[in-house]
Enzyme design. Structure first.
Site, PDB file in Angstrom:
ATOM      1  CB  SER A   2      37.525  42.233  40.794  1.00 49.74           C
ATOM      2  OG  SER A   2      36.697  41.142  40.478  1.00 49.74           O
ATOM      3  CG  ASP A   3      32.824  42.910  45.744  1.00 49.37           C
ATOM      4  OD1 ASP A   3      33.621  43.136  46.683  1.00 49.37           O
ATOM      5  OD2 ASP A   3      31.692  42.416  45.909  1.00 49.37           O
TER       6      ASP A   3
END
Length: 200
Positions: free
Chosen positions: A68-69
């Site tokens: 995730s980012d």
């Protein structure tokens, strides 16, 4: 089934835990600066994909890896983590009294199958005076957060409203990820119900 979160973020760990999953965490070693020049939705998907694939290299093909980012976007400009208290103050001054977007990319991979999505939430700040900004920066909270604030902490005092998924602003879009995992055969609600049943 082994589930690996490609992140050491305590906020992402907490959100994934609330989904009822048992998992381990591993830190992805990627050069985030090497992935640039993309619009925010594509950037967060690319970064989340790079993180997931980096960790997946050392896992068995049947393991599920989640990357995730998150980025904050104001007037089309991406606001990353502030490099100094002065930069944090500048970001918060720009966000004051205005709405901005928070994009989080999430990738789920298992073997050769890789799926990436991007979620967006609109966040509106109330008007902040310079002394309030300075006091918030002194808490230290802004320094490791995209956009120089954490909505799950003291930063909640700055937020007038949001439109979209709250967990997306924290760093992991729970609703979106739940649907993605279902496509990989992981039913979070079924697993949680089974665990609760076994506890009684």
């Amino acid at each position: 089934m082994k589930i690996v979160l490609a992140s050491q973020s305590p906020r992402r760990r907490e959100l994934l835990g609330k989904m009822g999953l048992e998992f381990i965490t591993k830190s992805p070693e990627i050069d985030e600066d090497a992935i640039g020049g993309l619009p925010a939705p594509e950037l967060v998907k690319a970064l989340s994909r790079a993180k997931a694939l980096h960790v997946a290299r050392d896992e068995a093909p049947d393991a599920i890896v989640i990357g995730s980012d998150t980025v904050v976007v104001l007037d089309g400009d991406i606001l990353g983590k502030p490099a100094s208290p002065q930069q944090a103050k500048k970001m918060l001054s720009a966000l004051s009294g205005r709405s901005h977007e928070v994009y989080t990319g999430v990738t789920v991979c298992q073997g050769d199958r890789v799926v990436s999505r991007a979620e967006v939430t609109q966040v509106t700040f109330r008007r902040l005076d310079p002394e309030e900004i300075a006091r918030y920066v002194r808490t230290g909270e802004p320094m490791d957060k995209a956009g120089a604030y954490g909505i799950q902490g003291y930063g909640a005092l700055l937020v007038e409203g949001i439109r979209g998924d709250y967990s997306n602003v924290v760093g992991l879009p729970v609703c979106c990820l739940g649907r993605m995992l279902l496509d990989f055969g992981v039913d979070c609600l079924a697993l949680s119900a089974e665990r609760e049943k076994g506890a009684h």
